[in-house]
Design an enzyme around this catalytic site. Sequence first.
Site, mmCIF file in Angstrom:
data_model
loop_
_atom_site.group_PDB
_atom_site.id
_atom_site.type_symbol
_atom_site.label_atom_id
_atom_site.label_comp_id
_atom_site.label_asym_id
_atom_site.label_seq_id
_atom_site.Cartn_x
_atom_site.Cartn_y
_atom_site.Cartn_z
ATOM 1 N N LYS A 1 0.843 -1.203 0.000
ATOM 2 C CA LYS A 1 0.000 0.000 0.000
ATOM 3 C C LYS A 1 0.873 1.246 0.000
ATOM 4 O O LYS A 1 0.601 2.216 -0.714
ATOM 5 C CB LYS A 1 -0.903 0.014 1.243
ATOM 6 C CG LYS A 1 -2.033 -0.984 1.171
ATOM 7 C CD LYS A 1 -2.878 -0.977 2.434
ATOM 8 C CE LYS A 1 -4.048 -1.942 2.299
ATOM 9 N NZ LYS A 1 -4.833 -2.125 3.486
ATOM 10 N N GLN B 1 -4.102 0.291 10.824
ATOM 11 C CA GLN B 1 -4.120 -1.126 10.508
ATOM 12 C C GLN B 1 -4.693 -1.919 11.674
ATOM 13 O O GLN B 1 -4.462 -1.575 12.834
ATOM 14 C CB GLN B 1 -2.689 -1.572 10.226
ATOM 15 C CG GLN B 1 -2.601 -2.636 9.198
ATOM 16 C CD GLN B 1 -1.369 -3.467 9.406
ATOM 17 O OE1 GLN B 1 -0.475 -3.064 10.138
ATOM 18 N NE2 GLN B 1 -1.338 -4.602 8.795
ATOM 19 N N ASP C 1 -9.685 4.844 5.074
ATOM 20 C CA ASP C 1 -10.011 3.415 4.968
ATOM 21 C C ASP C 1 -11.507 3.193 5.230
ATOM 22 O O ASP C 1 -12.011 2.094 5.041
ATOM 23 C CB ASP C 1 -9.169 2.631 5.982
ATOM 24 C CG ASP C 1 -8.918 1.199 5.564
ATOM 25 O OD1 ASP C 1 -9.076 0.888 4.368
ATOM 26 O OD2 ASP C 1 -8.571 0.378 6.440
#
Length: 284
Positions: A53, A97, A120
């Site tokens: 990413k 994350q 996200d």
Amino acid sequence: MSAHLLDGRGLSKQIRSELKTRVDTLKEKGVHPHLHVVVAAQDPASLAYVRMKRKWAEEVGIISTSWDVTPETSQSELMDHIATINQDPAIHGVLLQHPLPEHLDEDAALLGLGSEKDVDGITPQSLGRLTADLPGFRCATPLGMMKLLDHHRVDCTGKRAVVIGRSVILGKPAALMLLQKNATVTMAHSRTQNLPELCREADIVVAAVGKPEMVKGYWIKPGAIVLDAGYNKVEGRSGDVGDCEFESCAENASMITPVPGGVGPMTVASLLSNCVDAAESLLS
Ligand code: NAP
């Protein structure tokens, strides 16, 4: 195989090339898009995914920085860090994350992250906005699936969709996004009865389970569209394996995402796209 391949790798590349142009324009106007990653994973596969990413972010010209959560990181250190990045005008998007290590309160961390930086789309604020049909960042993986459907001009109106899996980051938002596209949506999960029969009635099947090759070809109605979000490691096999048995599903489906090369690259493209949107919103 008779199904048309929904090539996420190719579309992701095209989207990233368009993003690069948008980033160049932003830079000319003095805004340099910046993605900050709070890295929580310890396992090599997740770390490799984060690296990918960040690499793709840098390729389109987005600045990428990171901060590592370690087994020693305390909740207050994490919350202080989130407060700092919320306040930092140079950071436009944050990828938190997950899962966080068990000693940390992930819900508190997500609630603490400013929704204007949640590229996200996984904070309760962003998910609430999705549920309420309000503008906001959409969850990257289901957003990537919707971009694939749009690109292939799939009109979901009136179609029956079955989403297998009800996770907060994938199954639930995928179902909501299909609902917004006027599909009639059924959400299935581990307690669902007669799943093969249910799927056989569907025009669109989304597999978001985490069980290698669970969905078999005979579950798929001839002509249905299959979106496979799963990526699973299977001992003795190289690479990732999806939640659908690809060959048999592709025999019946009209369109299908491969694994790898389907939903995965679209997730990253959607994340980066959200980050550029966040930076552009500063100019509007
Ligand atoms: P998750 O949080 O573990 O959720 C799995 C869901 O599947 C749960 O809702 C579970 O039901 C359901 N389920 C489990 N066994 C089932 C069964 N036998 N029949 C029907 N439903 C069943 O997983 P996730 O985070 O959503 O991820 C799902 C898959 O997508 C994984 O392979 C993951 O690696 C992959 N993934 C891909 C991307 C990408 O970018 N491509 C991103 C994220 C995740 P219950 O709720 O009843 O337990």
